[in-house]
Write an enzyme that holds these catalytic residues in place. Structure first.
Site, PDB file in Angstrom:
ATOM      1  CD  GLN A 312     -19.584 -18.367  26.377  1.00  0.00           C
ATOM      2  OE1 GLN A 312     -20.131 -18.690  27.435  1.00  0.00           O
ATOM      3  NE2 GLN A 312     -20.242 -17.813  25.380  1.00  0.00           N
ATOM      4  CD  GLU A 313     -14.847 -20.265  21.784  1.00  0.00           C
ATOM      5  OE1 GLU A 313     -15.648 -20.619  20.894  1.00  0.00           O
ATOM      6  OE2 GLU A 313     -14.269 -19.162  21.762  1.00  0.00           O
TER       7      GLU A 313
END
Length: 483
Positions: A312-313
């Protein structure tokens, strides 16, 4: 002679005591007890289920699943042990009930009028919709009269009575094939693999399955929402059903049922086919080289969840950089990196170590009143928008009369932190709460995909390994988990 009489007396006394102790467990005596008393005398609650991501599934060392957790809590409520029998399909579940091999069917079964004639249903614990599914690269049917292939449904499922009603009232040409051996989840997998043309599934299971099999597409809703409940034998007494009603009332009052609903169903909303396909490809191509790092630095969370956070990052790009200055696999700020002794944010190992340590610090700061299995979501919201803003969201939740320790309640208030009428009521003001909401929900979806995809890969690998005939279980042999 006196001693002989005393010995006989002693033997008789011991025999009487043993008989009294064993009396409740004797099968011919159990017929005189009501159902609940039989379970308590036995000391075991027997529950039959099927394997799926929502019902029962072996994840690492411990089973997971909404039905499993509810069954475990119900056994604890009754003060007995739980005996789970995992069956291959719905037909074998009801066979257990018909032959008194189980007390309860806890397998995500929807309420069905046909079943009410022969069985007793327990309280509803979530709602679901019947949906027709097909493979995404095939033409999408508009209705049940627009099928170009075979519609297959599992035997003993509520889908059959639904189709019978449609055939009688609307589509007289409608036909279907009843599959006796496969579970509903296995049939969904076969549609995704192109082995079946169509099947019907429940919306909750389909939503979970699409995270692992994005080829699975929903054509349309076949029915409106219906309750999902457990099933019991239709006996002369209401003792077990009464205990279930009291148990569910207690779960509702404590907020436990809402937490379980959030845990298993709270993030199965919108589905992005392209994003899911991209992620699954990255699992095959990029994850293998990073997996040892995630395993090494995951502390109190599963390494797969840490991997989902990193995706996600940065989409697992160690060189990732944002316009705001955060960098690396875990997108750390300069100040955060310095506080964690991360010298090079673009080094994958340093970034993963630092991100994991920072997340653990946030989890340690989360108020102790928050349930253990929800602390991670509060910590992740803090990871994204700052701990102070996360606490503001809890404050706003409490001000609105909801539970600040419930992630289901707090996450609904996160988007309000970007609206002036609400953030003026908080201590730290404006925050990008919608981003934090999406951030946590995306991580949860990636985690479902990753866990399920790796489990299926491992299952396929084990199927390839030859097993000696003497060690191979019979296809009808149930899996048993004792807890």
């Amino acid at each position: 002679m006196k001693y002989l009489k005393l010995n006989y007396l002693l033997i008789g006394l011991v025999t009487l005591l043993l008989a009294m102790a064993l009396w409740p467990a004797i099968s011919w005596h159990s017929g005189t007890q009501d159902t609940l008393s039989q379970i308590k005398s036995r000391g075991v609650l027997r529950v039959s289920t099927i394997s799926s991501s929502l019902t029962w599934q072996k994840n690492s060392k411990n089973p997971t699943g909404m039905d499993y957790e509810l069954a475990k809590r119900f056994a604890d409520y009754l003060g007995v042990k739980l005996d789970i029998s995992v069956r291959p399909n719905i037909e074998s579940l009801f066979d257990d009930l018909n032959h008194h091999r189980t007390d309860i069917l806890a397998a995500g079964l929807a309420w069905d009028a046909e079943r009410q004639r022969d069985y007793r249903s327990g309280p509803a614990y979530y709602m679901t919709t019947q949906q027709l599914v097909y493979r995404v690269d095939k033409p999408r049917p508009k209705n049940l009269d627009d099928l170009h292939g075979t519609l297959s449904v599992p035997s003993e499922s509520s889908f059959i009575s639904t189709l019978q009603a449609f055939k009688a009232n609307k589509y007289p040409q409608l036909s279907w094939h009843v599959e006796n051996k496969l579970s509903p989840q296995a049939m969904l997998e076969q549609v995704a693999d192109g082995k079946l043309d169509y099947t019907i599934g429940d919306s909750a299971t389909i939503g979970m399955m699409q995270r692992i099999h994005p080829q699975l597409a929903v054509a349309f809703d076949v029915t409106n929402e219906a309750p999902v409940n457990w099933y019991m034998a239709k006996t002369a007494d209401d003792s077990l059903n009464a205990a279930l009603l009291d148990f569910y009332n207690q779960l509702n009052e404590e907020g436990t049922l809402a937490r379980l609903d959030e845990k298993y169903l709270g993030h199965t909303g919108s589905f992005d086919y392209v994003d899911t396909r991209t992620f699954l490809r990255a699992i095959d191509s990029t994850l293998p080289s990073l997996q040892p790092l995630f395993r090494k630095y995951a502390s109190q969370i599963d390494w797969r969840l840490l991997a989902a956070i990193a995706y996600q990052e940065s989409h697992w790009d160690p060189q990732a950089t944002s316009p705001t200055g955060v960098r690396g696999m875990m997108m750390l700020t300069r100040n955060t990196a310095d506080s964690l002794d991360v010298a090079n944010r673009l080094d994958a190992a340093e970034s993963i170590r630092g991100g994991s340590q920072y997340l653990q610090k946030l989890m340690d700061k989360v108020p102790p009143t928050i349930p253990q299995d929800e602390r991670i979501w509060f910590a992740l919201a803090a990871y994204n928008m700052g701990f102070a803003h996360m606490m503001d969201a809890r404050k706003l939740t409490m001000m609105q009369g909801a539970n600040p320790d419930s992630w289901a309640d707090v996450k609904q208030r996160l988007p309000l932190l970007s609206q002036k009428r609400y953030y003026r009521q908080t201590t730290y003001g404006f925050a990008r709460g919608t981003e934090a909401y999406n951030y946590v929900e995306n991580i949860r979806k990636y985690n479902i995909s990753l866990v399920g995809y790796l489990q299926e890969a491992e299952k396929k690998k084990q199927q390839i390994i030859p097993i000696p005939d003497s060690d191979m279980p019979s296809p009808s042999e149930p899996q048993i988990a004792m807890n």
